[in-house]
Design an enzyme around this catalytic site. Structure first.
Site, PDB file in Angstrom:
ATOM      1  CG  ASP A  41      10.386   7.369  10.859  1.00 49.22           C
ATOM      2  OD1 ASP A  41       9.996   6.176  10.991  1.00 49.22           O
ATOM      3  OD2 ASP A  41      11.105   7.731   9.903  1.00 49.22           O
ATOM      4  CG  ASP A  44      13.578   1.688   9.941  1.00 45.95           C
ATOM      5  OD1 ASP A  44      13.837   0.514  10.228  1.00 45.95           O
ATOM      6  OD2 ASP A  44      13.181   2.535  10.769  1.00 45.95           O
ATOM      7  CG  ASP A  59      10.047  -1.803  -7.703  1.00 46.26           C
ATOM      8  OD1 ASP A  59       9.936  -1.627  -8.920  1.00 46.26           O
ATOM      9  OD2 ASP A  59       9.083  -2.036  -6.954  1.00 46.26           O
ATOM     10  CG  ASP A  87       7.066   0.806 -11.608  1.00 47.38           C
ATOM     11  OD1 ASP A  87       6.288   0.198 -10.855  1.00 47.38           O
ATOM     12  OD2 ASP A  87       6.838   1.944 -12.068  1.00 47.38           O
ATOM     13  CD  GLU A 108       3.666  -2.750 -12.487  1.00 46.56           C
ATOM     14  OE1 GLU A 108       2.709  -2.652 -11.734  1.00 46.56           O
ATOM     15  OE2 GLU A 108       4.357  -1.779 -12.840  1.00 46.56           O
ATOM     16  CG  HIS A 156       2.975  -2.262  -4.278  1.00 47.81           C
ATOM     17  ND1 HIS A 156       3.473  -3.277  -5.076  1.00 47.81           N
ATOM     18  CD2 HIS A 156       3.093  -1.135  -5.017  1.00 47.81           C
ATOM     19  CE1 HIS A 156       3.866  -2.778  -6.222  1.00 47.81           C
ATOM     20  NE2 HIS A 156       3.658  -1.473  -6.214  1.00 47.81           N
ATOM     21  CG  ASP A 157       0.335  -1.312  -7.491  1.00 53.26           C
ATOM     22  OD1 ASP A 157       0.580  -0.337  -6.748  1.00 53.26           O
ATOM     23  OD2 ASP A 157       1.080  -1.660  -8.427  1.00 53.26           O
TER      24      ASP A 157
HETATM   25  C1  GLC Z   1       3.528   0.509 -10.824  1.00 50.04           C
HETATM   26  C2  GLC Z   1       3.646   0.333  -9.315  1.00 50.04           C
HETATM   27  C3  GLC Z   1       2.718   1.298  -8.652  1.00 50.04           C
HETATM   28  C4  GLC Z   1       3.113   2.701  -9.044  1.00 50.04           C
HETATM   29  C5  GLC Z   1       3.143   2.859 -10.567  1.00 50.04           C
HETATM   30  C6  GLC Z   1       3.831   4.117 -10.961  1.00 50.04           C
HETATM   31  O1  GLC Z   1       2.283   0.131 -11.271  1.00 50.04           O
HETATM   32  O2  GLC Z   1       3.396  -0.993  -8.958  1.00 50.04           O
HETATM   33  O3  GLC Z   1       2.704   1.159  -7.255  1.00 50.04           O
HETATM   34  O4  GLC Z   1       2.208   3.605  -8.487  1.00 50.04           O
HETATM   35  O5  GLC Z   1       3.844   1.805 -11.188  1.00 50.04           O
HETATM   36  O6  GLC Z   1       5.202   4.005 -10.781  1.00 50.04           O
END
Ligand code: GLC
Length: 582
Positions: free
Chosen positions: A58, A62, A131, A233, A287, A354-355
């Site tokens: 897809d 996964d 997470d 997060d 975070e 990832h940010d």
């Molecule tokens: C954190 C995550 C990010 C997400 C944000 C809202 O900063 O790392 O990817 O968009 O929180 O949850």
């Protein structure tokens, strides 16, 4: 955009603890001078599950794909994996908008897949970090669906509502909203709800003890399944001043102070620690680290029994300018954070996630000539500093930014909404696009490059985000065969980290603070001392080592040669060397 990135970068922190005796961290050796613990000794591999490996065609990664690649992950030498959210989600923000905290997202698989993945990780002595996104839920979560129905719904107080008859609530900036407004009017009950992130991510009301209990129950559910850690997060935002007073002039410079790190944060942390963290052998990383060292200590100092680890964004932010960054600033930031945590508390070390963009494109040099050397050099940095290293998938290969040109190519909500906002405000769209090309979160989310077949072996279908064009040469299969590849160097460096506690716990001392090209430091622990030399430039750099440093043979070198005569060392472009000192 600048503002959005600044705010994003300033985000979040988190939890743990209690006034009860801690049951967690069974491996702690409190008699030792340094407080030794398994989560300090770990090397964490972060996987963006959407982009790692698709097994059902897809175009979306996964859990089965992760299971298929566990031997690869084990071969890296890492011993912990953190996955971005895998819960049910409408995916407004790729899983950071959760609609059911006890279910796996359809695209990612089933709970059976999860259980198998965890078992298979544990079989290989790889721990797992979940997470936890609880500053907000999805607007499609049942709690919110109920909450918005009527003012007297039992779930009403699960979120922050402001009745319209009180007038418009005081302005709050939304990180992800195209209009930049964090209060959204909802006609059903004639009231506004708060969303620090997108409209589809309403903020949960942590003042409500029922909400907190829900969160603890969710975390227990996953702890019972056997997860080893939690990444909290946007956690520093959970406690807010819920009177929502007007923001003072210049609030942008201290966003965290006005948006988060609120009066009850430590109360919640202690409660969470007592209810969950202290009951299992788990750790929690937040975070964000507040806005001062004091804030950061208040979250992670061991004697407070709150959280175990945090990450600050100051280091990563050094690289946010399109004109490059100054090594002096980079050294200063990492040195100051290291000294603030030399005695107490614990941080993470990372240069990507990832940010943000790819590490080598941001802090190294992704030109064909220097990509390999500079990405190996950056991995040497991450894996030789104090703090738990977080290595982002693909950075072991030296994966680079994709650098989209058109807004249609982007998938990220931040990119798209930021574009709309810039247009709405009559901003400079070409400047916005230039910044996006370099700093966009999509740069770091392109599919993992496994081999040189179509879509880099990531999927048989159409990938949700295109694969980087350089996959023909930058891929696991090719790098496996090359003894000098980024991949094989990464393995050696992880091995070094795992075998030398001095790299985990040793004191850090900066050398040559004014050197414009070289970042040099020593690490020292119980009679063992190492010297790390990193050339951050594309020019040769010369160093004369002080007399008191006598070098043994290098333990690792990212280039084949080393030019050295006595105390004189000439480092080539992006060369990284670690010496054992006599
Ligand atoms: C954190 C995550 C990010 C997400 C944000 C809202 O900063 O790392 O990817 O968009 O929180 O949850």
């Amino acid at each position: 955009m600048k503002r959005i990135l600044l705010l994003l970068a300033l985000l979040i922190f988190t939890i743990s603890c209690g006034d009860v005796e801690k049951k967690s961290n069974k491996n702690d050796d409190l008699n030792n001078e340094v407080h030794r613990t398994w989560w300090k000794e770990a090397v964490i591999y972060q996987i963006y599950p959407r982009s790692f490996k698709d097994t059902d065609g897809d175009g979306i990664g996964d859990l089965k794909g992760i299971i298929e690649k566990l031997d690869y992950i084990e071969s890296l030498g890492v011993n912990m994996v953190w996955l971005n959210p895998i819960y049910s989600s409408p995916n407004a923000d790729n899983g950071y908008d959760i609609s059911n905290y006890r279910e796996i997202m359809d695209e990612f698989g089933t709970m059976e897949d999860f259980d198998l993945m965890l078992r298979e990780m544990h079989k290989r002595d790889i721990k797992f970090v979940m997470d936890v996104v609880v500053n907000h839920s999805s607007d499609e979560h049942r709690w919110f669906q109920e909450s918005r129905k009527s003012r007297d719904n039992p779930y009403r107080d699960y979120y922050h509502w402001w009745p319209a008859e009180k007038g418009k609530p005081n302005y709050r900036y939304s990180l992800f909203d195209p209009k930049g407004e964090a209060w959204k009017y909802d006609s059903i009950t004639d009231a506004y709800y708060l969303h620090y992130f997108s409209q589809k991510q309403p903020d949960l009301n942590w003042e409500n003890p029922k909400v907190r209990q829900e969160v603890y129950d969710i975390m227990k559910f996953w702890a019972e399944k056997g997860v080893d850690g939690f990444r909290l997060d946007a956690f520093q935002f959970v406690s807010k001043d819920t009177s929502f007073p007007p923001l003072p002039e210049g609030y942008e410079k201290e966003v965290i102070k006005y948006y988060g790190m609120g009066p009850n944060l430590h109360k919640y942390l202690k409660e969470l620690n007592k209810e969950v963290l202290s009951q299992y052998d788990v750790f929690a990383v937040s975070e964000g680290a507040g806005s001062t060292f004091e804030d950061a200590h208040s979250l992670v100092d061991a004697d407070r029994n709150e959280l175990q680890m945090a990450y600050h964004f100051e280091g990563m932010d050094v690289g946010n300018s399109l004109d490059g960054y100054k090594l002096s600033e980079f050294k200063e930031v990492y040195t100051k954070w290291d000294s603030a945590f030399a005695e107490k508390g614990w941080l993470s070390i990372f240069l990507a996630n990832h940010d943000v963009p790819r590490m080598v494109s941001k802090f190294g040099n992704d030109s064909p000539e220097f990509r390999k050397a500079s990405s190996k050099m950056l991995n040497t940095f991450i894996l030789s500093m104090r703090g738990t290293p977080y290595c982002y998938y693909g950075d072991e290969l030296g994966m680079t930014n994709i650098g989209f040109e058109n807004i249609e190519q982007y998938q990220d909500i931040v990119a798209k909404n930021g574009y709309e906002k810039t247009l709405n405000e009559g901003g400079d769209i070409s400047e916005y696009m230039a910044r996006l090309k370099f700093l966009s979160r999509d740069n770091g989310r392109t599919p993992m490059q496994w081999n040189d077949s179509e879509h880099a072996g990531f999927t048989d279908g159409t990938p949700w985000l295109p694969v980087n064009d350089n996959y023909k040469t930058v891929n696991v299969e090719a790098e496996e065969k090359d003894p000098n590849s980024c991949l094989n160097y990464f393995r050696k460096m992880v091995d070094l980290r795992m075998n030398y506690p001095v790299l985990v716990y040793g004191d850090y001392k900066l050398l040559f603070p004014d050197h414009k090209q070289v970042y040099a430091y020593t690490r020292e622990l119980e009679g063992q001392k190492m010297l790390v030399l990193l050339n951050f430039s594309e020019q040769t750099a010369n160093l004369e080592l002080p007399d008191n440093l006598t070098l043994n043979k290098p333990l690792i070198n990212n280039l084949e040669e080393l030019v050295q005569e006595g105390s004189q060392i000439e480092l080539q472009a992006y060369q990284a060397v670690i010496f054992d000192l006599k």
